[in-house]
Design an enzyme around this catalytic site. Structure first.
Site, PDB file in Angstrom:
ATOM      1  CB  SER A 159      -1.438  -0.044   1.270  1.00 57.70           C
ATOM      2  OG  SER A 159      -1.889   0.977   0.748  1.00 57.70           O
ATOM      3  CG  ASP A 180      -4.558  -1.948   0.739  1.00 57.83           C
ATOM      4  OD1 ASP A 180      -3.395  -2.207   0.984  1.00 57.83           O
ATOM      5  OD2 ASP A 180      -4.703  -0.498   1.742  1.00 57.83           O
TER       6      ASP A 180
END
Length: 505
Positions: A285, A401
């Site tokens: 991320s 993510d």
């Protein structure tokens, strides 16, 4: 010679009565050996235990290259040969008279009877055996650690070779012996121990190739690398090869993080300024977003300027609403204004330091470590916060993510055989006081709770843990970029001594 006076010197015979000593004496035979004489060979049947009356004896084993490895040197008052006799097996070592010596010995059935009648001897014998096994294991495991490394190619550069050797010797703290193809390499190998062997040759002969398949040691077959040192090699490549051979490659795993994730920039700044060599950068991320520019060896000032110009302005400039029901935003503007501005269109294979972005595969529920292909697409997949950003389609996969499965990507370092693993964990589990949270507040809070739980387990596998103090910061306070980066710098400075110690160990 009075055998009573001799036998009482052995711990094995402590606390025995005179009558027992008399019995032992009756069962002992005596024999003399000239220096260099073999008392017994490895592989022979073990049917006697020996007691050294005078002189000394060496116990050794032979490795696959015919090299004798001395396990122990024994002198008067010590015994040997008991292990094979007690276990009803062949001798596991060779005993040689290290000097002219006189030995007493006892046959197996006689010694067995002695142990049966005197349990105190069995206890003492067990203690001695335990100490010998520990000592033998230590010698076999650590004493003989020769490794064979080959420099191949007629165009090997002398200056670069010397640079490599200097760096290699520094980080290994081991002696280096250089051989070349004009020598009888196989014969030379028999004379050396506990060092790294550098063989410089233009052509790989069958003999050299055979030697390269093994580490020259007592341990069984192990692979050794064959490295080609050519004039086109860059210094950084030579140093990475050296760290790989010395088992001191260094990798860093950068965790997820929204605004607090900018602490990664501060951490990387400190490591770069202190010349900590990195062999791999993995990011999840926000960690992939902030780690990628450093993987391309960009300087800190350029990286800071690119993110400052974005984050010190209102965040709505980054909004790119999606018409899809799978996410509120497309999530492309941030990358265009930062990564694309800094690097242009790049593939991950072009990085100066090997790099991977970690995301989550919605179909399989497993992590996806992306280390090839389009850089922007990989980072975009890694930071696709569910609900906030639309998922990314990549090679028939639907990616979101990486924090869902891998908040701190230690696994990416492990899969790339990194020896020294640094984990940077930016925890966003702050105090929650929102009395009337909206949908996004609830989701992000749940995400942070989950990632904190998963991260605590994964960082335990790291050698160094850097945890910037960002609990006082909110998730979207990007305008506090300077404070956040400073928090990363402070945490990295505290970890520097540990990192340097691991490099020097």
């Amino acid at each position: 010679m009075n055998n009573y006076e001799i036998l009482k010197n052995y711990d094995l015979f402590n606390n025995l009565s005179i009558a027992t000593f008399t019995m032992v004496n009756e069962n002992l035979r005596e024999e003399s050996f000239v220096k260099g004489t073999t008392i017994f060979n490895e592989g022979e049947i073990g049917d006697k235990i020996f007691f050294i009356v005078q002189g000394s004896v060496s116990i050794s084993v032979e490795n696959k290259q015919g090299q004798d490895i001395i396990l122990s040197s024994l002198c008067a008052g010590e015994f040997f040969g008991e292990m094979a006799m007690l276990t009803h097996s062949s001798r596991t070592a060779t005993a040689i008279a290290a000097s002219d010596c006189v030995l007493s010995y006892m046959q197996k059935h006689e010694f067995d009877q002695l142990l049966e009648n005197h349990q105190v001897m069995a206890v003492e014998l067990s203690r001695v055996l335990s100490q010998r096994l520990i000592s033998t294991n230590r010698i076999i495991t650590h004493k003989v650690t020769n490794e064979l490394i080959l420099f191949i190619g007629a165009d090997a550069n002398i200056d670069k070779t010397n640079i490599f050797l200097d760096y290699f010797e520094k980080i290994t703290a081991k002696k280096i012996i250089i051989l070349d193809e004009s020598m009888d390499i196989e014969q030379e190998l028999q004379r050396v121990n506990n060092c790294f062997l550098i063989v410089k040759c233009k052509v790989i002969t069958p003999q050299i190739r055979a030697l390269a398949q093994h580490i020259i040691s007592f341990q069984d077959l192990q692979e050794t690398g064959i490295y080609s040192l050519k004039s086109s090699c860059m210094l950084v490549d030579l140093q990475r090869v050296a760290r790989s051979i010395a088992k001191k490659t260094i990798g860093i795993a950068l965790s997820s993080g929204t605004a607090p994730g900018l602490a990664h920039v501060g951490v990387m700044k400190v490591l770069t300024e202190n010349n900590i060599p990195l062999d791999f950068i993995a990011g999840t991320s926000g960690g992939s977003l902030y780690g990628a520019p450093f993987a391309f060896n960009l300087n800190y000032d350029a990286i800071y300027t690119a993110f400052e110009q974005v984050y010190k302005k209102p965040l709505y400039q980054l909004w790119d609403p999606s018409l899809s029901i799978s996410g509120i935003f497309k999530g492309n503007k941030l990358l265009l204004k930062t990564i694309h501005k800094l690097l242009g269109k790049k593939n991950i294979e072009e990085t100066y330091i090997p790099f991977a972005a970690v995301s989550t595969n919605l179909y399989t529920g497993k992590e996806e470590i992306i280390s090839t292909g389009d850089l922007m697409n990989a980072i975009r997949a890694s930071l696709s916060i569910p609900i906030m950003f639309t998922p990314v389609r990549h090679k028939n996969k639907l990616l979101v993510d990486g924090v869902v499965t891998t908040p701190v990507p230690i696994s990416a370092l492990e899969k790339n055989n990194i020896h020294i693993k640094i984990a940077v964990y930016v925890s966003e589990l702050n105090k929650f006081e929102n009395k009337h949270p909206n949908l996004l507040n609830v989701f992000l809070r749940a995400r942070n709770i989950s990632s904190d739980f998963i991260a605590d387990a994964s960082v335990e596998r790291a050698d160094v843990i850097i945890k910037p103090k960002v609990h006082h910061l909110k998730q979207f306070e990007y305008n506090r970029i300077d404070d956040i980066i400073k928090a990363g710098e402070e945490a990295a400075l505290q970890a520097l001594p540990r990192i340097k110690k691991l490099l020097q160990a």
